[in-house]
Design an enzyme around this catalytic site. Structure first.
Site, short mmCIF file in Angstrom:
data_model
loop_
_atom_site.label_atom_id
_atom_site.label_comp_id
_atom_site.label_asym_id
_atom_site.label_seq_id
_atom_site.Cartn_x
_atom_site.Cartn_y
_atom_site.Cartn_z
N ASP A 8 0.88 -1.17 0.00
CA ASP A 8 0.00 0.00 0.00
C ASP A 8 0.93 1.23 0.00
O ASP A 8 2.11 1.13 0.32
CB ASP A 8 -0.87 -0.02 1.25
N ASP A 10 -0.23 5.12 0.74
CA ASP A 10 -0.54 6.17 1.73
C ASP A 10 -0.60 5.58 3.14
O ASP A 10 -1.40 4.68 3.40
CB ASP A 10 -1.86 6.85 1.37
N ARG A 55 -14.05 10.69 -1.32
CA ARG A 55 -13.96 11.34 -0.01
C ARG A 55 -14.62 12.72 -0.04
O ARG A 55 -15.33 13.11 0.90
CB ARG A 55 -12.48 11.45 0.40
N THR A 122 -5.17 2.89 -3.55
CA THR A 122 -6.34 3.63 -4.00
C THR A 122 -5.97 4.96 -4.63
O THR A 122 -6.77 5.57 -5.32
CB THR A 122 -7.21 3.93 -2.75
N ASP A 182 -1.57 -0.26 6.28
CA ASP A 182 -1.57 0.57 7.49
C ASP A 182 -2.96 0.79 8.05
O ASP A 182 -3.09 1.45 9.08
CB ASP A 182 -0.95 1.95 7.20
C1 XBP Z 1 -5.38 6.00 0.11
C2 XBP Z 1 -6.51 6.88 -0.07
C3 XBP Z 1 -6.43 7.94 -1.05
C4 XBP Z 1 -5.62 9.13 -0.70
C5 XBP Z 1 -5.90 10.21 -1.71
O1 XBP Z 1 -5.83 4.78 0.66
O2 XBP Z 1 -7.52 6.73 0.57
O3 XBP Z 1 -7.73 8.38 -1.23
O4 XBP Z 1 -5.98 9.64 0.57
O5 XBP Z 1 -5.63 9.76 -2.99
P1 XBP Z 1 -4.90 3.51 0.68
P2 XBP Z 1 -6.42 10.36 -4.26
O6 XBP Z 1 -3.66 3.91 1.44
O7 XBP Z 1 -5.65 2.47 1.45
O8 XBP Z 1 -4.65 3.10 -0.74
O9 XBP Z 1 -6.87 11.74 -3.91
O10 XBP Z 1 -5.41 10.33 -5.37
O11 XBP Z 1 -7.59 9.44 -4.50
MG MG Z 2 -3.00 3.19 3.38
#
Ligand code: XBP
Ligand code: MG
Length: 251
Positions: A8, A10, A55, A122, A182
């Site tokens: 993953d 983020d 979101r 994501t 995470d």
């Molecule tokens: C990551 C996310 C993403 C980022 C923003 O989740 O939820 O939405 O916050 O990215 P994960 P974008 O770590 O579970 O993949 O604005 O590019 O969608």
């Molecule tokens: Mg994440």
């Protein structure tokens, strides 16, 4: 037989949410003259929904009943999201967000040992390549055989689809891969795809439910700053996630 590590992005490779995505969203809102402002605690609530466009829509539905959606609201969200991506990638280029402890060390060790690296996230693909270029190495994106990201699957995490897609592209089965996550949405996705998963928590995800994790850790650990293991099975254990450690946990 372990052949690939799937990460993953983020919260796992780097703490990008609080001081990266969040201010980038706010900068986009200001650019468009909106009075939306996501502070740190509110953003924690909004993280319940993965995907930036999703979101923003959730925020309006749940927190802004006063906001009159214009005709073409979906187009506005798409524009806001493009602006947000621009702000976010600029922030990475300008100073970057450091990788979490142990990430670069583990990626280097895995490459040297001939393991394949992949990403399942994501977030938008540009965000991933910008982070890898500015925080890992100039050719950081090339370290990864597969980068499965963003809208390539319609159902985002907690759906398992992005992990299934990454494994299809790798040509590997779940038994041959190990995932790193995470968050609760993240582990629901990876476990849903049948993957053993190591979790490294952060401030936003400390209280999440990580049922089914191989191990829940403070971070991946460095030689001079070991991880703390947080799950019951190994509570109190300290160390560093390396190949030997992963193989021992996988049994
Ligand atoms: C990551 C996310 C993403 C980022 C923003 O989740 O939820 O939405 O916050 O990215 P994960 P974008 O770590 O579970 O993949 O604005 O590019 O969608
Ligand atoms: Mg994440």
């Amino acid at each position: 037989m372990l052949k690939a590590l799937i990460f993953d992005v983020d919260g796992t490779l780097a703490d990008t949410e609080r001081d990266g995505h969040r201010p980038a969203f706010n900068a986009a809102f200001r650019e468009y003259g909106l009075d939306w402002d996501w502070d740190v605690p509110l953003y924690g609530e909004l993280l319940a929904v993965t995907g930036g466009k999703e979101r923003m829509k959730y925020y309006v539905e749940r927190f802004r009943p006063d906001y009159a959606k214009p005709a073409g609201f979906d187009d506005l969200v798409a524009e806001l999201h493009k602006a947000k991506t621009r702000h976010y990638t600029r922030m990475l280029a300008e100073g970057g967000i450091p990788l979490r402890p142990g990430v670069k060390r583990l990626l280097e060790e895995a490459r040297q040992a001939g393991l394949t690296l992949a990403v399942a996230t994501t977030t938008t693909p540009e965000n991933v390549t910008a982070l890898l270029r500015h925080s890992l190495a100039q050719d950081g994106a090339d370290w990864f055989a597969v980068i499965a990201a963003g809208d390539i699957v319609p159902a985002k995490k907690p759906a398992p689809d992005i992990y299934v897609r990454a494994m299809e592209q790798l040509g590997l089965s779940a038994a041959e891969c190990l995932a790193f996550e995470d968050s609760e949405n993240g582990i629901r996705a990876s476990r849903g795809a049948g993957l053993c998963t190591i979790v490294t928590v952060n401030d936003y995800t400390l209280d999440h439910d990580f049922t089914g994790a191989l191990a829940v850790l403070s971070d991946l650990g460095e030689p001079d700053a070991p991880f703390r293991r947080l799950d019951r099975a190994g509570e109190g254990e300290q160390g560093m996630v390396d190949l030997a450690c992963m193989r021992a946990w996988l049994g």
